[in-house]
Design a protein around this motif. Structure first.
Motif, mmCIF file in Angstrom:
data_model
loop_
_atom_site.group_PDB
_atom_site.id
_atom_site.type_symbol
_atom_site.label_atom_id
_atom_site.label_comp_id
_atom_site.label_asym_id
_atom_site.label_seq_id
_atom_site.Cartn_x
_atom_site.Cartn_y
_atom_site.Cartn_z
ATOM 1 N N GLY A 198 -2.352 -26.186 -2.641
ATOM 2 C CA GLY A 198 -2.094 -24.982 -3.424
ATOM 3 C C GLY A 198 -2.653 -25.081 -4.830
ATOM 4 N N GLY A 232 -2.217 -21.772 -4.863
ATOM 5 C CA GLY A 232 -2.394 -20.499 -4.183
ATOM 6 C C GLY A 232 -2.475 -20.695 -2.682
ATOM 7 N N ASP A 265 -3.560 -23.425 -0.041
ATOM 8 C CA ASP A 265 -4.921 -23.961 -0.054
ATOM 9 C C ASP A 265 -4.870 -25.467 0.210
ATOM 10 N N ARG A 272 -3.998 -13.021 -0.744
ATOM 11 C CA ARG A 272 -3.820 -14.244 -1.534
ATOM 12 C C ARG A 272 -2.560 -14.123 -2.370
ATOM 13 N N VAL A 273 -1.822 -15.212 -2.439
ATOM 14 C CA VAL A 273 -0.580 -15.246 -3.203
ATOM 15 C C VAL A 273 -0.506 -16.540 -3.998
ATOM 16 N N VAL A 274 0.339 -16.522 -5.001
ATOM 17 C CA VAL A 274 0.622 -17.718 -5.813
ATOM 18 C C VAL A 274 2.132 -17.800 -6.008
ATOM 19 N N ARG A 317 5.648 -18.006 -7.927
ATOM 20 C CA ARG A 317 6.289 -17.714 -9.210
ATOM 21 C C ARG A 317 7.412 -18.738 -9.307
ATOM 22 N N PHE A 333 6.840 -15.994 -3.916
ATOM 23 C CA PHE A 333 5.396 -15.867 -4.047
ATOM 24 C C PHE A 333 5.096 -14.445 -4.485
ATOM 25 N N PRO A 338 1.607 -11.565 -5.237
ATOM 26 C CA PRO A 338 0.168 -11.380 -5.016
ATOM 27 C C PRO A 338 -0.641 -12.003 -6.149
ATOM 28 N N GLU A 339 -1.734 -12.669 -5.776
ATOM 29 C CA GLU A 339 -2.620 -13.273 -6.769
ATOM 30 C C GLU A 339 -3.409 -12.168 -7.454
ATOM 31 N N GLU A 340 -3.494 -12.244 -8.759
ATOM 32 C CA GLU A 340 -4.249 -11.228 -9.506
ATOM 33 C C GLU A 340 -5.698 -11.654 -9.614
#
Length: 146
Positions: A67, A69, A99, A122-124, A126, A141, A143-145
């Motif tokens: 990760g 992400g 990842d 894709r997410v990251v 929090r 998680f 959404p990835e910006e």
């Protein structure tokens, strides 16, 4: 008075378990905002980290960072969260393949609605403001910006 077909029952088992070097390291990693996975002898990367290869049963002690992400590989929307859920707002339970990992972990995904969630997004993570070495150190998680 509940009907004959409407009964709520909660069973709790109180026990202690030694975390061991793998699960303990995984949870310590969460506290430190690091995501750790187990690498099996065949090179498969399993997250969350496991002590044993689920295919061979062999002990696994090779930890690698993955990760932060990842990609949503499956999800379901929770329109009316219950008190025991990690959010008081509607959210998704998502399978997130971080990842570098070959497996996905289940966690809450905060999104504006079911139309804002899709497989492959894709997410990251929090991170929680206060982390204690628990899976809830990932608040959810998002959404990835970008």
């Amino acid at each position: 008075m509940p009907s004959d077909t409407d009964t709520t029952f909660t069973m709790e088992l109180m026990y202690r378990r030694s975390l061991g070097p793998v699960v303990g390291a995984f949870l310590t990693g969460l506290r430190d905002q690091r995501l750790l996975a187990s690498r099996t002898a065949e090179g498969r990367v399993i997250c969350p980290a496991l002590e044993y290869d689920p295919d061979s049963g062999d002990a696994v002690d090779d930890l690698v960072e993955v990760g932060p992400g990842g990609v949503v590989t499956g999800w379901t929307w929770v329109p009316e969260p219950l008190r025991k859920h990690p959010s008081d707002r509607p959210f998704a339970w998502a399978l997130v393949q971080l990842d570098g990992a070959d497996t996905a972990l289940v966690h809450a995904l905060a999104a504006d609605g079911p139309d804002a969630v899709r497989t492959g997004m894709r997410v990251v993570p929090r991170w929680a403001d206060e982390r204690t070495g628990h899976i809830t150190d990932i608040a959810c998680f998002v959404p990835e910006e970008g």
